[in-house]
Design a protein around this motif. Structure first.
Motif, PDB file in Angstrom:
ATOM      1  N   GLU A 100      28.056  86.807  66.044  1.00  0.00           N
ATOM      2  CA  GLU A 100      29.471  86.392  65.654  1.00  0.00           C
ATOM      3  C   GLU A 100      30.322  86.366  64.631  1.00  0.00           C
ATOM      4  O   GLU A 100      31.526  86.322  64.294  1.00  0.00           O
ATOM      5  CB  GLU A 100      29.884  85.281  66.535  1.00  0.00           C
ATOM      6  CG  GLU A 100      29.906  85.814  68.692  1.00  0.00           C
ATOM      7  CD  GLU A 100      30.959  86.620  68.662  1.00  0.00           C
ATOM      8  OE1 GLU A 100      31.976  86.325  67.948  1.00  0.00           O
ATOM      9  OE2 GLU A 100      31.396  86.410  70.021  1.00  0.00           O
ATOM     10  N   LYS A 101      29.059  85.552  63.911  1.00  0.00           N
ATOM     11  CA  LYS A 101      29.789  84.653  62.362  1.00  0.00           C
ATOM     12  C   LYS A 101      29.948  85.957  61.919  1.00  0.00           C
ATOM     13  O   LYS A 101      30.697  85.735  60.732  1.00  0.00           O
ATOM     14  CB  LYS A 101      28.874  84.178  61.633  1.00  0.00           C
ATOM     15  CG  LYS A 101      29.146  82.979  60.296  1.00  0.00           C
ATOM     16  CD  LYS A 101      30.290  82.361  60.676  1.00  0.00           C
ATOM     17  CE  LYS A 101      30.427  81.677  59.169  1.00  0.00           C
ATOM     18  NZ  LYS A 101      31.302  80.400  59.700  1.00  0.00           N
ATOM     19  N   ILE A 102      28.894  87.256  61.398  1.00  0.00           N
ATOM     20  CA  ILE A 102      28.678  87.922  60.307  1.00  0.00           C
ATOM     21  C   ILE A 102      30.291  88.441  60.907  1.00  0.00           C
ATOM     22  O   ILE A 102      31.230  89.282  60.056  1.00  0.00           O
ATOM     23  CB  ILE A 102      27.757  88.912  61.239  1.00  0.00           C
ATOM     24  CG1 ILE A 102      26.345  88.171  60.072  1.00  0.00           C
ATOM     25  CG2 ILE A 102      27.929  90.796  60.742  1.00  0.00           C
ATOM     26  CD1 ILE A 102      24.917  88.701  60.863  1.00  0.00           C
ATOM     27  N   ARG A 103      30.509  89.084  62.652  1.00  0.00           N
ATOM     28  CA  ARG A 103      32.246  89.805  62.480  1.00  0.00           C
ATOM     29  C   ARG A 103      33.121  88.377  62.128  1.00  0.00           C
ATOM     30  O   ARG A 103      33.911  89.724  61.642  1.00  0.00           O
ATOM     31  CB  ARG A 103      32.207  89.980  64.418  1.00  0.00           C
ATOM     32  CG  ARG A 103      33.295  90.022  64.713  1.00  0.00           C
ATOM     33  CD  ARG A 103      34.031  89.501  65.794  1.00  0.00           C
ATOM     34  NE  ARG A 103      34.895  90.069  66.912  1.00  0.00           N
ATOM     35  CZ  ARG A 103      35.370  89.290  67.385  1.00  0.00           C
ATOM     36  NH1 ARG A 103      35.023  88.241  67.554  1.00  0.00           N
ATOM     37  NH2 ARG A 103      36.405  89.888  67.384  1.00  0.00           N
ATOM     38  N   ASP A 104      33.069  87.480  62.429  1.00  0.00           N
ATOM     39  CA  ASP A 104      33.944  86.639  62.082  1.00  0.00           C
ATOM     40  C   ASP A 104      33.397  85.408  61.208  1.00  0.00           C
ATOM     41  O   ASP A 104      32.990  84.804  61.268  1.00  0.00           O
ATOM     42  CB  ASP A 104      34.885  86.194  63.694  1.00  0.00           C
ATOM     43  CG  ASP A 104      35.534  84.965  63.449  1.00  0.00           C
ATOM     44  OD1 ASP A 104      36.280  85.466  62.279  1.00  0.00           O
ATOM     45  OD2 ASP A 104      36.319  84.344  64.771  1.00  0.00           O
ATOM     46  N   TYR A 105      34.108  85.582  60.148  1.00  0.00           N
ATOM     47  CA  TYR A 105      34.130  84.064  59.050  1.00  0.00           C
ATOM     48  C   TYR A 105      33.910  83.139  59.708  1.00  0.00           C
ATOM     49  O   TYR A 105      33.512  81.567  59.326  1.00  0.00           O
ATOM     50  CB  TYR A 105      34.223  84.385  58.147  1.00  0.00           C
ATOM     51  CG  TYR A 105      35.341  84.526  57.139  1.00  0.00           C
ATOM     52  CD1 TYR A 105      36.022  83.545  57.498  1.00  0.00           C
ATOM     53  CD2 TYR A 105      35.727  86.221  57.270  1.00  0.00           C
ATOM     54  CE1 TYR A 105      37.844  83.817  56.627  1.00  0.00           C
ATOM     55  CE2 TYR A 105      36.818  85.997  57.011  1.00  0.00           C
ATOM     56  CZ  TYR A 105      38.012  85.652  57.040  1.00  0.00           C
ATOM     57  OH  TYR A 105      40.005  85.689  56.515  1.00  0.00           O
ATOM     58  N   SER A 106      35.562  82.812  60.925  1.00  0.00           N
ATOM     59  CA  SER A 106      36.350  81.913  61.236  1.00  0.00           C
ATOM     60  C   SER A 106      34.784  81.283  62.408  1.00  0.00           C
ATOM     61  O   SER A 106      35.183  80.113  62.494  1.00  0.00           O
ATOM     62  CB  SER A 106      37.215  81.741  61.226  1.00  0.00           C
ATOM     63  OG  SER A 106      37.304  83.342  62.195  1.00  0.00           O
ATOM     64  N   HIS A 107      34.126  82.145  62.695  1.00  0.00           N
ATOM     65  CA  HIS A 107      33.031  81.371  64.031  1.00  0.00           C
ATOM     66  C   HIS A 107      32.438  80.162  63.462  1.00  0.00           C
ATOM     67  O   HIS A 107      31.998  80.067  62.383  1.00  0.00           O
ATOM     68  CB  HIS A 107      32.233  82.531  64.478  1.00  0.00           C
ATOM     69  CG  HIS A 107      31.866  81.738  65.332  1.00  0.00           C
ATOM     70  ND1 HIS A 107      31.447  82.182  66.905  1.00  0.00           N
ATOM     71  CD2 HIS A 107      30.224  81.373  65.677  1.00  0.00           C
ATOM     72  CE1 HIS A 107      30.549  81.590  67.198  1.00  0.00           C
ATOM     73  NE2 HIS A 107      29.708  81.918  66.653  1.00  0.00           N
ATOM     74  N   PHE A 108      32.769  79.130  64.488  1.00  0.00           N
ATOM     75  CA  PHE A 108      31.719  78.198  63.344  1.00  0.00           C
ATOM     76  C   PHE A 108      30.768  78.201  64.430  1.00  0.00           C
ATOM     77  O   PHE A 108      29.130  78.354  64.247  1.00  0.00           O
ATOM     78  CB  PHE A 108      32.507  76.969  64.049  1.00  0.00           C
ATOM     79  CG  PHE A 108      32.054  75.217  63.499  1.00  0.00           C
ATOM     80  CD1 PHE A 108      31.690  75.306  62.041  1.00  0.00           C
ATOM     81  CD2 PHE A 108      30.969  74.465  64.448  1.00  0.00           C
ATOM     82  CE1 PHE A 108      30.502  74.385  61.786  1.00  0.00           C
ATOM     83  CE2 PHE A 108      30.107  74.104  64.348  1.00  0.00           C
ATOM     84  CZ  PHE A 108      30.490  73.622  62.448  1.00  0.00           C
ATOM     85  N   ARG A 109      30.657  77.740  66.010  1.00  0.00           N
ATOM     86  CA  ARG A 109      29.364  77.526  66.999  1.00  0.00           C
ATOM     87  C   ARG A 109      29.812  78.508  68.602  1.00  0.00           C
ATOM     88  O   ARG A 109      30.366  77.688  68.886  1.00  0.00           O
ATOM     89  CB  ARG A 109      28.675  76.380  66.889  1.00  0.00           C
ATOM     90  CG  ARG A 109      27.484  76.535  67.734  1.00  0.00           C
ATOM     91  CD  ARG A 109      26.587  75.109  67.357  1.00  0.00           C
ATOM     92  NE  ARG A 109      25.535  74.920  69.035  1.00  0.00           N
ATOM     93  CZ  ARG A 109      24.386  76.020  68.979  1.00  0.00           C
ATOM     94  NH1 ARG A 109      24.509  77.048  68.521  1.00  0.00           N
ATOM     95  NH2 ARG A 109      24.581  75.734  70.491  1.00  0.00           N
ATOM     96  N   ALA A 110      29.050  78.659  69.252  1.00  0.00           N
ATOM     97  CA  ALA A 110      29.043  78.895  71.081  1.00  0.00           C
ATOM     98  C   ALA A 110      27.994  77.903  71.025  1.00  0.00           C
ATOM     99  O   ALA A 110      26.974  78.126  70.534  1.00  0.00           O
ATOM    100  CB  ALA A 110      29.603  80.701  71.282  1.00  0.00           C
ATOM    101  N   TRP A 111      28.070  77.728  72.065  1.00  0.00           N
ATOM    102  CA  TRP A 111      27.649  75.946  72.440  1.00  0.00           C
ATOM    103  C   TRP A 111      27.082  77.155  73.610  1.00  0.00           C
ATOM    104  O   TRP A 111      27.339  77.606  74.333  1.00  0.00           O
ATOM    105  CB  TRP A 111      28.141  74.654  72.287  1.00  0.00           C
ATOM    106  CG  TRP A 111      28.548  74.347  71.601  1.00  0.00           C
ATOM    107  CD1 TRP A 111      30.305  75.118  70.944  1.00  0.00           C
ATOM    108  CD2 TRP A 111      28.544  73.348  70.411  1.00  0.00           C
ATOM    109  NE1 TRP A 111      30.202  74.058  69.825  1.00  0.00           N
ATOM    110  CE2 TRP A 111      29.451  73.001  69.143  1.00  0.00           C
ATOM    111  CE3 TRP A 111      27.067  72.721  70.234  1.00  0.00           C
ATOM    112  CZ2 TRP A 111      28.957  72.440  68.260  1.00  0.00           C
ATOM    113  CZ3 TRP A 111      27.088  72.378  69.133  1.00  0.00           C
ATOM    114  CH2 TRP A 111      27.734  71.852  67.895  1.00  0.00           C
ATOM    115  N   LYS A 112      26.227  76.266  73.897  1.00  0.00           N
ATOM    116  CA  LYS A 112      25.663  76.324  75.006  1.00  0.00           C
ATOM    117  C   LYS A 112      26.047  75.704  76.169  1.00  0.00           C
ATOM    118  O   LYS A 112      26.543  74.437  76.124  1.00  0.00           O
ATOM    119  CB  LYS A 112      23.932  74.974  74.558  1.00  0.00           C
ATOM    120  CG  LYS A 112      22.381  76.471  74.318  1.00  0.00           C
ATOM    121  CD  LYS A 112      21.544  76.333  73.955  1.00  0.00           C
ATOM    122  CE  LYS A 112      20.513  76.503  72.435  1.00  0.00           C
ATOM    123  NZ  LYS A 112      19.358  75.954  72.030  1.00  0.00           N
TER     124      LYS A 112
END
Length: 256
Positions: free
Chosen positions: A161-173
């Motif tokens: 997700e971070k590679i695809r979108d640098y504005s991604h921070f974290r998908a939480w569990k």
């Protein structure tokens, strides 16, 4: 924070794609979110990080008023065009930060936030702010992509997700969401899990990835181990990723 500028930049240039995105526009999760809301018609709803405005639009005909807030001005413009184009005139559009909501305490009957918190750099501030602006015994409807509980799979999903979108921070569990919500004083009443099939090309193109970056991401996924491929149901044809399976959760929580 720089990540918030990244969010504004990324979504500013992708605003129209998010309005048109079928996953955001027609997802089964949106239908379920509206279905489980306790609505009488007199509510004031706050939709945080409204994006393309799909959630605000879904509630506009069911409640008295909707306030749609987003960090990105271009997103608000696109959402307003979409919602007003559907004939709704009871939606207000406010530029604002999910982690510092520009509203008084105890203002809203329902707060919604859909497919957005994975962009928030301090999600606990967001959860506390939602609790603050909600009236007592009112509803928080949270819907977001989540990472698996197993750390290896969590790290893989957040990395792509971070590679695809640098504005991604974290998908939480899922467990992390439950922990955060209960710690600020929410009681979780309902939880639903949704599988989300991502088409690799449209998933990348929505973020306007360069061909070089897209190929690099493709190669990273193709080279992942078999356990990861199995977990995410990754389909590959002739060394090209076609799709993979993610998941989202929808939570209904009450401010106690």
């Amino acid at each position: 924070m720089d990540i918030k500028k990244d969010v504004q930049k990324q979504f500013g240039r992708s605003a129209d794609e998010y309005v048109k995105s079928s996953g955001h526009r027609k997802g089964e999760d949106l239908k379920k979110l509206v279905e489980i809301a306790r609505v009488t018609g007199i509510e004031h709803v706050l939709d945080v990080a409204t994006g393309g405005g799909h959630t605000a639009n879904a509630f506009a005909s069911l409640v008295n008023k909707v306030t749609a807030v987003d960090l990105t001005p271009e997103m608000l413009t696109a959402a307003e065009k979409f919602i007003k184009g559907n004939g709704h005139s009871n939606v207000a559009f406010v530029e604002g930060d999910a982690e510092k909501l520009p509203f008084p305490d105890d203002t809203f009957d329902i707060v919604t936030c859909r497919i957005a918190p994975h962009h928030f750099p301090n999600v606990q501030h967001f959860v506390s702010e939602v609790h603050r602006v909600l009236k007592t015994n009112s509803q928080f409807l949270l819907d977001d992509n989540v990472a698996p509980e197993v750390n290896e799979y969590d790290q893989f999903y957040n990395k792509i997700e971070k590679i695809r979108d640098y504005s991604h921070f974290r998908a939480w569990k899922k467990t992390e969401w439950i922990n955060m919500l209960e710690h600020v004083g929410f009681e979780i009443q309902e939880l639903y899990r949704f599988e989300k099939r991502f088409d690799f090309n449209s998933w990348c193109d929505r973020m306007k990835m360069s061909q070089t970056d897209k190929e690099s991401l493709n190669d990273y996924i193709v080279s992942s181990n078999q356990e990861v491929k199995n977990k995410f149901r990754i389909t590959i044809q002739q060394n090209k990723v076609e799709s993979f399976l993610g998941e989202a959760v929808l939570l209904k929580a009450i401010k106690s």
